[in-house]
Design an enzyme around this catalytic site. Structure first.
Site, PDB file in Angstrom:
ATOM      1  N   VAL A   1       0.835  -1.186   0.000  1.00  0.00           N
ATOM      2  CA  VAL A   1       0.000   0.000   0.000  1.00  0.00           C
ATOM      3  C   VAL A   1       0.878   1.247   0.000  1.00  0.00           C
ATOM      4  CG1 VAL A   1      -0.146   0.181   2.531  1.00  0.00           C
ATOM      5  CG2 VAL A   1      -2.013   1.090   1.126  1.00  0.00           C
ATOM      6  N   HIS A   2       0.369   2.298  -0.595  1.00  0.00           N
ATOM      7  CA  HIS A   2       1.001   3.616  -0.529  1.00  0.00           C
ATOM      8  C   HIS A   2      -0.008   4.554   0.110  1.00  0.00           C
ATOM      9  CE1 HIS A   2       2.945   7.263  -2.826  1.00  0.00           C
ATOM     10  NE2 HIS A   2       3.161   7.290  -1.522  1.00  0.00           N
TER      11      HIS A   2
END
Length: 351
Positions: A145-146
Site C-alpha cells: 500500500v502507498h
C-alpha cells in the site's frame, strides 16, 4: 565508481553472502516509476536485484515494471517475473502497485487482488497475492500500500487505522498464511496511530533509521517505509539499503535519478544480504543482447528511444497498434522509408 565509506566497507565485510536457502523480501517506493523522468533504470535494477522479492509502490505505468524486470534479468543474469495492479486513485493522478521476484527463489501461488474498499477510505486500495519460497516451501502473503500523504498526519491516519481491518481481511482471504504488509506508510512506526494494527499482533520490521532521502547530501529524513509482519515467519535479519552508497555520483544525484525512498528488506531463514557496488558493465553487456523495444507492448517513453521517433510519434505508434512488421512504421506521420530503415538497423526494435 566512487569509493565506499569506511563504515560501509566494515558493514559489507560483516555481512554474509546471499544463501541458497529461504529468501530476502523487500519493499520499495521507486519514485514515479514509469513517468518520463530520466529514471536511471540500470541503477534501479542493480539495487532491486539485492532482494529475491520486491513490492513496488508509485508504479505509474505497468510497462515500466516489465522494463525493470528485463533490466534486473540483465543485471543479475537470472530469470525474474512480475505482476502489476490496475491503476488506482480517485482523480487523474493514479498509481499501480507491482510485485517483482526471482524465479529461482520465489513463485506466485494465487489470489492477486485489489482490496474492495467498501467505505472508500483508501486513496489507492492495497494490492495482495500469495507466494511461496522455493527452497523452504514457506508461503507468505505479500500486501502493499502507498498511504496518502495529504496536507499532514491527520490526513494519513484514516488509512493507517483502516489497515487494521485490512489485516483481518487478509487473514480471511488467505487463511493460515503469514502476512507481510509492505509499503510507504508516510508515518513512523512508533506513532500512536498504529495502535489498532498492533493489537492484532502485527509488528514493524524496521524500527530505527530513516528511509527517505533528504535534498542535501548524506541527509536522511523519515522512517516512512516498512514491512509489518505476522508472527508465523522465521525473520532472521532486516535492514535499509542506503543505495546511494552503492551507486556512482552522490546522494542528491541518486535521489533524482533513482528514488527519494530507500528499499527495506527482511531475511527469511538462512538468507543473507550482500551489498554490491554498481559499475554498469554487467547491465550493459547483457542489455546489448536481450533488450528490445516491442512495437506492440512498449511504453511511449520506450518507443521514443527509437531513432527518429520521439514523444509525439511514439504516441502515434501506440494509437495505431497492432503492428505486424517494422516496415509498417511508414504509416506513422514523418517516418519514411529511410527513417524506418534506420530504426531496423538500430537493432532496438522487435515485435
Amino acid at each position: 565508481m566512487k569509493n565506499a565509506s569506511a563504515a560501509l566497507v566494515t558493514a559489507l565485510a560483516l555481512m554474509p553472502a546471499a544463501a541458497l536457502a529461504d529468501a530476502i523480501i523487500g519493499s520499495w517506493n521507486i519514485k514515479h516509476l514509469g513517468w518520463n523522468n530520466d529514471k536511471a533504470m540500470a541503477e534501479v535494477a542493480h539495487v532491486a536485484q539485492h532482494v529475491d522479492f520486491l513490492a513496488v509502490q508509485e508504479l505509474m505505468d505497468p510497462a515500466a515494471l516489465a522494463e525493470l524486470e528485463q533490466a534486473v534479468e540483465a543485471e543479475s543474469g537470472e530469470s525474474w517475473s512480475s505482476m502489476a495492479s490496475d491503476a488506482l486513485g480517485r482523480s487523474t493522478y493514479r498509481e499501480s502497485y507491482g510485485f517483482l521476484w526471482r524465479n529461482s527463489e520465489v513463485e506466485y501461488d494465487r489470489g492477486a487482488v485489489v482490496f474492495l474498499d467498501s467505505q472508500d477510505i483508501f486513496a489507492r486500495e492495497p494490492y495482495s497475492a500469495q507466494f511461496t519460497v522455493m527452497d523452504s516451501g514457506q508461503q507468505f502473503v505479500a500486501a502493499t500500500v502507498h498511504v496518502t500523504y495529504g496536507d499532514g498526519i491527520s490526513d494519513r491516519l484514516p488509512e493507517i487505522e483502516a489497515l487494521a481491518d485490512y489485516w483481518g481481511w487478509l487473514e480471511e482471504v488467505y487463511p493460515g498464511t503469514p502476512r507481510l504488509l509492505m509499503g510507504d506508510f508516510n508515518l513512523s512506526p512508533d506513532h500512536p496511530g498504529w495502535a489498532a494494527l498492533r493489537k492484532l499482533g502485527a509488528t514493524p520490521t524496521i524500527t530505527e533509521g530513516a528511509t527517505t532521502l533528504g535534498t542535501t547530501n548524506g541527509v536522511w529524513s523519515n522512517l516512512y517505509d516498512n514491512i509489518w509482519h505476522s508472527e508465523r515467519l522465521n525473520i532472521t535479519d532486516s535492514g535499509i539499503i542506503q543505495f546511494p552508497d552503492l551507486l556512482p555520483g552522490d546522494h542528491v544525484a541518486a535521489r533524482d535519478a533513482v528514488s527519494d525512498h530507500a528499499p527495506i528488506w527482511l531475511a527469511l531463514g538462512d538468507a543473507g544480504m550482500e551489498l554490491m557496488a554498481f559499475d554498469g558493465s554487467a547491465y550493459e553487456a547483457a542489455n546489448d543482447a536481450v533488450y528490445c523495444i516491442d512495437l506492440n507492448e512498449a511504453s511511449a517513453e520506450q518507443l521514443a528511444e527509437l531513432p527518429g521517433v520521439g514523444p509525439a510519434r511514439a504516441e502515434q505508434v501506440i494509437d495505431m497498434r497492432p503492428w505486424d512488421s517494422v516496415d509498417e512504421l511508414t504509416r506513422v506521420s514523418g517516418l519514411g522509408d529511410v527513417s524506418v530503415r534506420k530504426i531496423e538497423d538500430s537493432g532496438l526494435v522487435c515485435l
